[in-house]
Design a protein around this motif. Structure first.
Motif, PDB file in Angstrom:
ATOM      1  N   GLY A   1     -18.167 -21.202 -12.070  1.00 39.41           N
ATOM      2  CA  GLY A   1     -17.271 -20.744 -11.019  1.00 39.41           C
ATOM      3  C   GLY A   1     -15.810 -20.983 -11.291  1.00 39.41           C
ATOM      4  O   GLY A   1     -14.948 -20.410 -10.610  1.00 39.41           O
ATOM      5  N   GLU A   2     -15.513 -21.796 -12.328  1.00 37.71           N
ATOM      6  CA  GLU A   2     -14.093 -22.073 -12.597  1.00 37.71           C
ATOM      7  C   GLU A   2     -13.328 -20.812 -12.963  1.00 37.71           C
ATOM      8  O   GLU A   2     -12.105 -20.742 -12.807  1.00 37.71           O
ATOM      9  CB  GLU A   2     -13.949 -23.122 -13.712  1.00 37.71           C
ATOM     10  N   ALA A   3     -14.029 -19.784 -13.428  1.00 37.00           N
ATOM     11  CA  ALA A   3     -13.360 -18.526 -13.767  1.00 37.00           C
ATOM     12  C   ALA A   3     -12.740 -17.888 -12.527  1.00 37.00           C
ATOM     13  O   ALA A   3     -11.811 -17.080 -12.641  1.00 37.00           O
ATOM     14  CB  ALA A   3     -14.350 -17.557 -14.411  1.00 37.00           C
ATOM     15  N   PHE A   4     -13.248 -18.252 -11.340  1.00 34.46           N
ATOM     16  CA  PHE A   4     -12.713 -17.710 -10.103  1.00 34.46           C
ATOM     17  C   PHE A   4     -11.934 -18.765  -9.311  1.00 34.46           C
ATOM     18  O   PHE A   4     -11.641 -18.573  -8.133  1.00 34.46           O
ATOM     19  CB  PHE A   4     -13.850 -17.141  -9.243  1.00 34.46           C
ATOM     20  N   ASP A   5     -11.599 -19.873  -9.967  1.00 35.01           N
ATOM     21  CA  ASP A   5     -10.765 -20.899  -9.335  1.00 35.01           C
ATOM     22  C   ASP A   5     -11.375 -21.405  -8.029  1.00 35.01           C
ATOM     23  O   ASP A   5     -10.680 -21.547  -7.021  1.00 35.01           O
ATOM     24  CB  ASP A   5      -9.362 -20.342  -9.033  1.00 35.01           C
ATOM     25  N   VAL A   6     -12.674 -21.679  -8.026  1.00 38.29           N
ATOM     26  CA  VAL A   6     -13.337 -22.035  -6.784  1.00 38.29           C
ATOM     27  C   VAL A   6     -13.225 -23.530  -6.496  1.00 38.29           C
ATOM     28  O   VAL A   6     -13.132 -24.359  -7.399  1.00 38.29           O
ATOM     29  CB  VAL A   6     -14.823 -21.621  -6.791  1.00 38.29           C
ATOM     30  N   ASP A   7     -13.245 -23.847  -5.219  1.00 34.90           N
ATOM     31  CA  ASP A   7     -13.229 -25.212  -4.722  1.00 34.90           C
ATOM     32  C   ASP A   7     -14.664 -25.576  -4.347  1.00 34.90           C
ATOM     33  O   ASP A   7     -15.156 -25.191  -3.290  1.00 34.90           O
ATOM     34  CB  ASP A   7     -12.305 -25.307  -3.509  1.00 34.90           C
ATOM     35  N   LEU A   8     -15.344 -26.320  -5.212  1.00 37.85           N
ATOM     36  CA  LEU A   8     -16.754 -26.617  -5.010  1.00 37.85           C
ATOM     37  C   LEU A   8     -17.002 -27.598  -3.874  1.00 37.85           C
ATOM     38  O   LEU A   8     -18.145 -27.798  -3.464  1.00 37.85           O
ATOM     39  CB  LEU A   8     -17.362 -27.167  -6.307  1.00 37.85           C
TER      40      LEU A   8
ATOM     41  N   ARG B   1      -8.600 -12.751   3.037  1.00 38.99           N
ATOM     42  CA  ARG B   1      -8.005 -13.884   3.736  1.00 38.99           C
ATOM     43  C   ARG B   1      -8.006 -15.150   2.890  1.00 38.99           C
ATOM     44  O   ARG B   1      -7.713 -16.245   3.380  1.00 38.99           O
ATOM     45  CB  ARG B   1      -8.758 -14.152   5.047  1.00 38.99           C
ATOM     46  N   GLY B   2      -8.336 -15.017   1.597  1.00 43.89           N
ATOM     47  CA  GLY B   2      -8.180 -16.153   0.695  1.00 43.89           C
ATOM     48  C   GLY B   2      -9.447 -16.892   0.342  1.00 43.89           C
ATOM     49  O   GLY B   2      -9.397 -18.076  -0.014  1.00 43.89           O
ATOM     50  N   TYR B   3     -10.586 -16.206   0.369  1.00 47.63           N
ATOM     51  CA  TYR B   3     -11.855 -16.815  -0.011  1.00 47.63           C
ATOM     52  C   TYR B   3     -12.470 -16.062  -1.182  1.00 47.63           C
ATOM     53  O   TYR B   3     -12.298 -14.850  -1.310  1.00 47.63           O
ATOM     54  CB  TYR B   3     -12.837 -16.812   1.171  1.00 47.63           C
ATOM     55  N   VAL B   4     -13.194 -16.794  -2.038  1.00 48.02           N
ATOM     56  CA  VAL B   4     -14.077 -16.155  -3.004  1.00 48.02           C
ATOM     57  C   VAL B   4     -15.427 -15.996  -2.311  1.00 48.02           C
ATOM     58  O   VAL B   4     -15.994 -16.964  -1.797  1.00 48.02           O
ATOM     59  CB  VAL B   4     -14.214 -16.994  -4.286  1.00 48.02           C
ATOM     60  N   VAL B   5     -15.926 -14.771  -2.265  1.00 44.17           N
ATOM     61  CA  VAL B   5     -17.155 -14.453  -1.525  1.00 44.17           C
ATOM     62  C   VAL B   5     -18.204 -13.960  -2.519  1.00 44.17           C
ATOM     63  O   VAL B   5     -17.928 -13.061  -3.321  1.00 44.17           O
ATOM     64  CB  VAL B   5     -16.893 -13.373  -0.456  1.00 44.17           C
ATOM     65  N   VAL B   6     -19.386 -14.557  -2.466  1.00 42.01           N
ATOM     66  CA  VAL B   6     -20.463 -14.206  -3.394  1.00 42.01           C
ATOM     67  C   VAL B   6     -21.690 -13.785  -2.601  1.00 42.01           C
ATOM     68  O   VAL B   6     -22.147 -14.517  -1.716  1.00 42.01           O
ATOM     69  CB  VAL B   6     -20.826 -15.385  -4.318  1.00 42.01           C
ATOM     70  N   SER B   7     -22.224 -12.614  -2.910  1.00 46.06           N
ATOM     71  CA  SER B   7     -23.430 -12.120  -2.257  1.00 46.06           C
ATOM     72  C   SER B   7     -24.473 -11.818  -3.325  1.00 46.06           C
ATOM     73  O   SER B   7     -24.145 -11.332  -4.413  1.00 46.06           O
ATOM     74  CB  SER B   7     -23.121 -10.855  -1.448  1.00 46.06           C
TER      75      SER B   7
ATOM     76  N   TYR C   1      -9.846 -21.755  -4.550  1.00 44.43           N
ATOM     77  CA  TYR C   1     -10.277 -20.997  -3.375  1.00 44.43           C
ATOM     78  C   TYR C   1     -11.563 -21.576  -2.794  1.00 44.43           C
ATOM     79  O   TYR C   1     -12.529 -21.824  -3.520  1.00 44.43           O
ATOM     80  CB  TYR C   1     -10.548 -19.538  -3.748  1.00 44.43           C
ATOM     81  N   PRO C   2     -11.620 -21.768  -1.475  1.00 50.15           N
ATOM     82  CA  PRO C   2     -12.904 -22.058  -0.837  1.00 50.15           C
ATOM     83  C   PRO C   2     -13.849 -20.872  -1.036  1.00 50.15           C
ATOM     84  O   PRO C   2     -13.421 -19.746  -1.297  1.00 50.15           O
ATOM     85  CB  PRO C   2     -12.544 -22.241   0.637  1.00 50.15           C
ATOM     86  N   VAL C   3     -15.140 -21.134  -0.888  1.00 55.22           N
ATOM     87  CA  VAL C   3     -16.168 -20.142  -1.200  1.00 55.22           C
ATOM     88  C   VAL C   3     -17.010 -19.841   0.037  1.00 55.22           C
ATOM     89  O   VAL C   3     -17.356 -20.747   0.801  1.00 55.22           O
ATOM     90  CB  VAL C   3     -17.096 -20.644  -2.329  1.00 55.22           C
ATOM     91  N   VAL C   4     -17.341 -18.568   0.203  1.00 59.76           N
ATOM     92  CA  VAL C   4     -18.323 -18.150   1.202  1.00 59.76           C
ATOM     93  C   VAL C   4     -19.450 -17.432   0.459  1.00 59.76           C
ATOM     94  O   VAL C   4     -19.202 -16.446  -0.241  1.00 59.76           O
ATOM     95  CB  VAL C   4     -17.720 -17.211   2.260  1.00 59.76           C
TER      96      VAL C   4
ATOM     97  N   PRO D   1      -7.641  -8.542 -11.705  1.00 59.85           N
ATOM     98  CA  PRO D   1      -7.386  -9.951 -12.028  1.00 59.85           C
ATOM     99  C   PRO D   1      -7.376 -10.820 -10.778  1.00 59.85           C
ATOM    100  O   PRO D   1      -7.023 -10.357  -9.695  1.00 59.85           O
ATOM    101  CB  PRO D   1      -6.002  -9.918 -12.685  1.00 59.85           C
ATOM    102  N   LEU D   2      -7.780 -12.060 -10.945  1.00 58.29           N
ATOM    103  CA  LEU D   2      -7.756 -13.014  -9.840  1.00 58.29           C
ATOM    104  C   LEU D   2      -6.318 -13.355  -9.482  1.00 58.29           C
ATOM    105  O   LEU D   2      -5.469 -13.551 -10.349  1.00 58.29           O
ATOM    106  CB  LEU D   2      -8.496 -14.295 -10.244  1.00 58.29           C
ATOM    107  N   ARG D   3      -6.039 -13.410  -8.210  1.00 57.04           N
ATOM    108  CA  ARG D   3      -4.726 -13.837  -7.734  1.00 57.04           C
ATOM    109  C   ARG D   3      -4.633 -15.357  -7.900  1.00 57.04           C
ATOM    110  O   ARG D   3      -5.458 -16.101  -7.340  1.00 57.04           O
ATOM    111  CB  ARG D   3      -4.565 -13.460  -6.255  1.00 57.04           C
ATOM    112  N   ARG D   4      -3.669 -15.822  -8.664  1.00 54.23           N
ATOM    113  CA  ARG D   4      -3.488 -17.255  -8.901  1.00 54.23           C
ATOM    114  C   ARG D   4      -2.456 -17.785  -7.920  1.00 54.23           C
ATOM    115  O   ARG D   4      -1.321 -17.326  -7.874  1.00 54.23           O
ATOM    116  CB  ARG D   4      -3.029 -17.502 -10.335  1.00 54.23           C
ATOM    117  N   THR D   5      -2.884 -18.759  -7.118  1.00 52.84           N
ATOM    118  CA  THR D   5      -1.990 -19.334  -6.114  1.00 52.84           C
ATOM    119  C   THR D   5      -1.566 -20.754  -6.450  1.00 52.84           C
ATOM    120  O   THR D   5      -0.706 -21.316  -5.777  1.00 52.84           O
ATOM    121  CB  THR D   5      -2.669 -19.357  -4.735  1.00 52.84           C
ATOM    122  N   GLY D   6      -2.181 -21.333  -7.478  1.00 49.49           N
ATOM    123  CA  GLY D   6      -1.942 -22.733  -7.783  1.00 49.49           C
ATOM    124  C   GLY D   6      -2.909 -23.662  -7.081  1.00 49.49           C
ATOM    125  O   GLY D   6      -2.889 -24.872  -7.316  1.00 49.49           O
ATOM    126  N   GLU D   7      -3.758 -23.111  -6.205  1.00 52.89           N
ATOM    127  CA  GLU D   7      -4.762 -23.890  -5.491  1.00 52.89           C
ATOM    128  C   GLU D   7      -6.127 -23.207  -5.648  1.00 52.89           C
ATOM    129  O   GLU D   7      -6.206 -21.982  -5.727  1.00 52.89           O
ATOM    130  CB  GLU D   7      -4.419 -23.982  -3.996  1.00 52.89           C
TER     131      GLU D   7
END
Length: 343
Positions: A169-176, A117-123, A91-94, A83-89
């Motif tokens: 990307g909202e499923a991963f709480d990303v900051d676009l 370190r607090g990023y959603v990373v997509v490869s 996540y920036p994306v790499v 499960p995704l860690r929910r922080t209330g904010e």
């Protein structure tokens, strides 16, 4: 509802050392827009069923049938479908772009670190420059699956990632509004090419690539002084902020040394069905910077300690990302003065 959010929320609690692992990492593999995406993200404390990546999935069956059993060591990826860690904010994306002869899991040391370190990373895989597209070409005649692209497929593939982030990307709480593109080698060229054009990318992190970025956007090029495939003179002429690592080769930014593909190449030498010229080229690419191999760069005698180089890369890249995607941390501007990185 507000109370429930607080009860389920787990803030990021990260070590001060930017090279140190942070929170547990989850991983998912998704099919979207005709592409395969690997996604790493922070997961909750207590998630500890970490899986190892199956690298054999990137070696075509035709190659495995021809060479027999291939023994590759396991590399840690993350907790599958955690499960995704929910922080209330958000996540920036790499977004990460692999190199020529690479694959979407080629730099787990970096992609999992950034996620911790607090990023959603997509490869994403880049068909036409993947390891699986090149290996069948080593044989004579070539095996099924030999398919090398003559134009860089990376920019279109990364644009697919960016479009998917906007759509789902909202499923991963990303900051676009805070997306960086990082890439190794040919992926660094992809980073520069698309980074010059796509303003959705607010920070660029080319690794071992001399291609220039012309758009006014935060950019940090990290490279090695013993890299035979991105020579130091070209790197210095690229014009971006450059962190040049002492006596470091091309593969400090990937996990190929841990796989020891040089030994795999040695086992193929002398076979009648092998294209020796192409094999030698791929062997050089698969060993540049690896312990136990002589540097190919004429200015170098021995490589700097590989784990130490990787530690510096984790530190420097995280400092850059924190500065330009989060607006926090010490920033990358003092890295050139940080001699303690080499102690």
């Amino acid at each position: 509802m507000f109370t429930l959010l607080l009860a389920c929320s787990q803030p990021l609690d990260l070590p001060e050392d930017l090279a140190a692992e942070g929170v547990p990492v989850g991983v998912q593999t998704l099919q979207a827009r005709g592409q395969t995406f690997e996604i790493w993200y922070p997961t909750r404390d207590g998630e500890d069923q970490v899986e190892t990546a199956d690298i054999l999935q990137f070696i075509p069956d035709a190659v495995q049938d021809r060479v027999g059993e291939v023994d590759l060591p396991p590399l840690t990826s993350g907790v599958r479908d955690a499960p995704l860690r929910r922080t209330g904010e958000p996540y920036p994306v790499v977004v990460f772009s692999h190199g020529f002869g690479g694959y979407r899991l080629q730099s787990l040391d970096l992609t999992t670190h950034w996620a911790s370190r607090g990023y959603v990373v997509v490869s994403v895989d880049h068909p036409g420059r993947r390891m699986g597209d090149l290996l069948p070409c080593m044989f004579s005649p070539v095996l099924e699956g030999c398919d090398v692209a003559f134009e860089d497929p990376g920019p279109d593939d990364v644009e697919d990632v960016l479009d998917w982030l906007e759509e789902g990307g909202e499923a991963f709480d990303v900051d676009l509004d805070h997306i960086a593109l990082a890439g190794h080698s040919a992926g660094g060229s992809t980073t520069a090419t698309l980074g010059n054009e796509d303003e959705r990318l607010v920070a660029l992190l080319p690794l071992a690539s001399p291609q220039s970025v012309s758009r006014e956007v935060p950019t940090l090029l990290i490279a090695g002084s013993c890299d035979a495939y991105a020579p130091q003179a070209d790197l210095l002429a690229a014009g971006e902020d450059l962190l040049l690592l002492h006596d470091t080769g091309h593969l400090a930014f990937a996990d190929f040394c841990e796989l020891d593909l040089g030994a795999f190449a040695q086992d193929l030498k002398g076979r009648e069905d092998i294209n020796e010229t192409l094999l030698a080229q791929l062997e050089g690419l698969a060993t540049d910077g690896c312990p136990g191999y002589a540097p190919q760069s004429p200015d170098c005698e021995v490589y700097f300690d590989l784990p130490a180089s990787k530690d510096i890369i984790r530190y420097a890249s995280t400092a850059f990302l924190d500065e330009h995607l989060r607006g926090e941390g010490p920033g990358a501007e003092d890295l050139w003065e940080e001699t303690s990185l080499y102690e």
